[in-house]
Design a protein around this motif. Structure first.
Motif, PDB file in Angstrom:
ATOM      1  N   ALA A 225       0.709  -1.374   0.144  1.00  0.00           N
ATOM      2  CA  ALA A 225      -0.039  -0.174   0.045  1.00  0.00           C
ATOM      3  C   ALA A 225       0.731   1.126   0.033  1.00  0.00           C
ATOM      4  O   ALA A 225       1.850   1.192   0.860  1.00  0.00           O
ATOM      5  CB  ALA A 225      -1.016  -0.016   1.303  1.00  0.00           C
TER       6      ALA A 225
ATOM      7  N   GLY B  79      -4.097   6.175   0.071  1.00  0.00           N
ATOM      8  CA  GLY B  79      -5.189   5.956   0.016  1.00  0.00           C
ATOM      9  C   GLY B  79      -6.222   7.201  -0.108  1.00  0.00           C
ATOM     10  O   GLY B  79      -5.680   8.264   0.051  1.00  0.00           O
TER      11      GLY B  79
ATOM     12  N   CYS C 291     -13.456   0.519   6.748  1.00  0.00           N
ATOM     13  CA  CYS C 291     -11.903   0.462   6.554  1.00  0.00           C
ATOM     14  C   CYS C 291     -11.622  -1.229   6.160  1.00  0.00           C
ATOM     15  O   CYS C 291     -12.365  -2.155   6.402  1.00  0.00           O
ATOM     16  CB  CYS C 291     -11.369   0.889   7.698  1.00  0.00           C
ATOM     17  SG  CYS C 291     -11.119  -0.310   9.083  1.00  0.00           S
TER      18      CYS C 291
ATOM     19  N   TYR D 167      -7.180   0.459   6.112  1.00  0.00           N
ATOM     20  CA  TYR D 167      -7.093   1.352   5.023  1.00  0.00           C
ATOM     21  C   TYR D 167      -8.384   1.920   4.611  1.00  0.00           C
ATOM     22  O   TYR D 167      -9.327   1.227   5.143  1.00  0.00           O
ATOM     23  CB  TYR D 167      -6.304   0.493   3.919  1.00  0.00           C
ATOM     24  CG  TYR D 167      -5.023   0.169   4.090  1.00  0.00           C
ATOM     25  CD1 TYR D 167      -3.803   1.287   3.926  1.00  0.00           C
ATOM     26  CD2 TYR D 167      -4.641  -1.198   4.376  1.00  0.00           C
ATOM     27  CE1 TYR D 167      -2.716   0.785   4.319  1.00  0.00           C
ATOM     28  CE2 TYR D 167      -3.200  -1.723   4.642  1.00  0.00           C
ATOM     29  CZ  TYR D 167      -2.399  -0.754   4.326  1.00  0.00           C
ATOM     30  OH  TYR D 167      -0.939  -0.864   4.831  1.00  0.00           O
TER      31      TYR D 167
ATOM     32  N   ARG E 246      -7.884   2.544  -2.321  1.00  0.00           N
ATOM     33  CA  ARG E 246      -6.437   2.580  -1.998  1.00  0.00           C
ATOM     34  C   ARG E 246      -5.513   2.323  -3.290  1.00  0.00           C
ATOM     35  O   ARG E 246      -6.203   1.715  -4.399  1.00  0.00           O
ATOM     36  CB  ARG E 246      -6.132   0.884  -1.204  1.00  0.00           C
ATOM     37  CG  ARG E 246      -6.419   1.236   0.067  1.00  0.00           C
ATOM     38  CD  ARG E 246      -7.709   0.267   0.617  1.00  0.00           C
ATOM     39  NE  ARG E 246      -7.816  -1.051  -0.111  1.00  0.00           N
ATOM     40  CZ  ARG E 246      -9.071  -1.649  -0.474  1.00  0.00           C
ATOM     41  NH1 ARG E 246     -10.086  -0.743  -0.090  1.00  0.00           N
ATOM     42  NH2 ARG E 246      -9.072  -2.576  -0.951  1.00  0.00           N
TER      43      ARG E 246
ATOM     44  N   TYR F 294      -1.708   0.600  -4.540  1.00  0.00           N
ATOM     45  CA  TYR F 294      -0.667  -0.227  -4.159  1.00  0.00           C
ATOM     46  C   TYR F 294       0.178  -0.061  -5.367  1.00  0.00           C
ATOM     47  O   TYR F 294       0.115   0.338  -6.435  1.00  0.00           O
ATOM     48  CB  TYR F 294      -1.210  -1.756  -4.160  1.00  0.00           C
ATOM     49  CG  TYR F 294      -2.052  -1.889  -3.318  1.00  0.00           C
ATOM     50  CD1 TYR F 294      -1.857  -2.389  -1.924  1.00  0.00           C
ATOM     51  CD2 TYR F 294      -3.437  -1.583  -3.372  1.00  0.00           C
ATOM     52  CE1 TYR F 294      -2.927  -2.644  -0.973  1.00  0.00           C
ATOM     53  CE2 TYR F 294      -4.497  -1.892  -2.538  1.00  0.00           C
ATOM     54  CZ  TYR F 294      -3.971  -2.494  -1.141  1.00  0.00           C
ATOM     55  OH  TYR F 294      -5.031  -2.640  -0.207  1.00  0.00           O
TER      56      TYR F 294
ATOM     57  N   CYS G  57      -4.959   1.090  -8.395  1.00  0.00           N
ATOM     58  CA  CYS G  57      -5.966   1.879  -7.741  1.00  0.00           C
ATOM     59  C   CYS G  57      -7.138   1.074  -7.626  1.00  0.00           C
ATOM     60  O   CYS G  57      -7.696   0.522  -8.566  1.00  0.00           O
ATOM     61  CB  CYS G  57      -6.153   3.164  -8.081  1.00  0.00           C
ATOM     62  SG  CYS G  57      -7.358   4.044  -7.317  1.00  0.00           S
TER      63      CYS G  57
ATOM     64  N   SER H 291     -11.075  -0.241  -5.318  1.00  0.00           N
ATOM     65  CA  SER H 291     -11.850  -0.082  -4.096  1.00  0.00           C
ATOM     66  C   SER H 291     -13.109  -1.212  -4.311  1.00  0.00           C
ATOM     67  O   SER H 291     -12.969  -1.729  -5.360  1.00  0.00           O
ATOM     68  CB  SER H 291     -12.727   1.308  -4.330  1.00  0.00           C
ATOM     69  OG  SER H 291     -13.657   1.200  -3.490  1.00  0.00           O
TER      70      SER H 291
END
Length: 244
Positions: free
Chosen positions: A44, A47, A57, A65, A69, A71, A86, A88
Motif C-alpha cells: 500500500a 489511500g 475500513c 486502510y 487504495r 498499491y 488503484c 475499491s
C-alpha cells in the motif's frame, strides 16, 4: 465533497503504469485488481477517504486502510515497468465520480504516472460477446494495439471509467479501457481472467497466470450446479407429497 489523500509509502516509482479497478458488472474489475495486488505482493502506498464514502475500513496485515487504495510495485526486469493499482470495493455515486477521479488523477500525477489502464465489466448478452478496448490521449494507440482486442467503435461508458476517459488526457495522461463481458448476476472470476493476456501484453515485464481465477470460476460453477440440483430435488419431493 472533500476527498482526502493519505500517503503511506514512497517506493520511488519511475514512470509507472496505473491499473484502475472499481466495482463493475460481475465485479470483474475489482476481482482482477485485487488478484494483481495479491499475486504480485504489492504494498500500500496511498489511500483516499471522504465523508461521502462508505464508513468502513479494510484491515490488511493488521493495518486499517480507507475505501480507495493505491498499491505499488517496482519492476523486476530490465525492460519492465513500475506498477500502481488503484482499487475499491465500492462504486461511487454518480454525483461523486468527478471528484473521486480528480483525486485519483492528482495522486497519479504526483507519482509520475502517464499511462492508465481502466478495467471495466459489461453485461454479457450472448456467448459471442468479446472484450473490446477504447482509449484517449498520449500513448493510448500503442496500448490498444498491444491489447489485441477489438476497438470499441461507439457506445457509452459510465462511472469512474467514463469520467477517467475524458479527464485523464487533460492531465497529459494516456488512458485505455479494457471492457470484458461478464455475468451481471454473480461475481465472475472466469471473465475477469480475460484481462490477464491483455494486461500482460500492455505492461512490459508483467507476467500473471489465469489458473487461480479459472479455478475460482469452476468452484462457483460447481456451487451453482449443486444448488440447482438441490432445488430440483426439493421440488420433486414437494410434488411427490402433494400428488403421491
Amino acid at each position: 465533497m472533500a476527498v482526502k489523500t493519505i500517503r503511506y509509502a514512497d517506493m520511488g516509482l519511475e514512470n509507472p503504469v496505473a491499473i484502475i479497478g472499481f466495482p463493475s458488472v460481475g465485479l470483474v474489475s475489482s476481482i482482477m485488481a485485487n488478484y494483481m495486488v495479491g499475486q504480485l505482493e504489492m504494498g500500500a502506498i496511498a489511500g483516499l477517504s471522504s465523508p461521502t464514502m462508505p464508513p468502513y475500513c479494510l484491515i490488511h496485515r493488521g493495518v486499517a486502510y480507507p475505501p480507495v487504495r493505491f498499491y505499488g510495485r517496482k519492476h523486476t526486469t530490465k525492460t519492465g515497468r513500475d506498477l500502481i493499482v488503484c482499487l475499491s470495493e465500492y462504486a461511487p455515486k454518480p454525483e461523486d465520480c468527478y471528484e473521486v477521479v480528480q483525486a485519483i488523477l492528482s495522486y497519479l500525477n504526483y507519482a509520475g504516472c502517464r499511462d492508465i489502464i481502466c478495467l471495466e465489466g459489461t453485461a454479457r448478452m450472448s456467448e459471442d460477446d468479446v472484450p473490446v478496448v477504447c482509449g484517449v490521449g498520449p500513448g493510448s494507440d500503442k496500448m490498444i494495439k498491444k491489447s489485441k482486442f477489438a476497438l470499441m467503435e461507439g457506445g457509452m461508458v459510465k462511472g469512474i471509467t467514463g469520467v477517467m476517459l475524458y479527464e485523464a488526457p487533460t492531465w497529459g495522461m494516456g488512458i485505455t479501457s479494457i471492457m470484458v463481458p461478464a455475468n451481471p448476476n454473480l461475481p465472475d472470476p472466469g471473465s475477469a481472467a480475460q484481462f490477464v493476456p491483455a494486461i500482460s501484453s500492455m505492461i512490459p515485464g508483467l507476467r500473471l497466470s489465469t489458473k487461480p481465477l479459472l479455478g475460482e470460476a469452476e468452484e462457483i460453477r460447481k456451487k451453482i450446479q449443486s444448488d440447482q440440483e438441490a432445488a430440483e430435488r426439493q421440488e420433486e419431493e414437494v410434488a411427490g407429497n402433494l400428488y403421491g
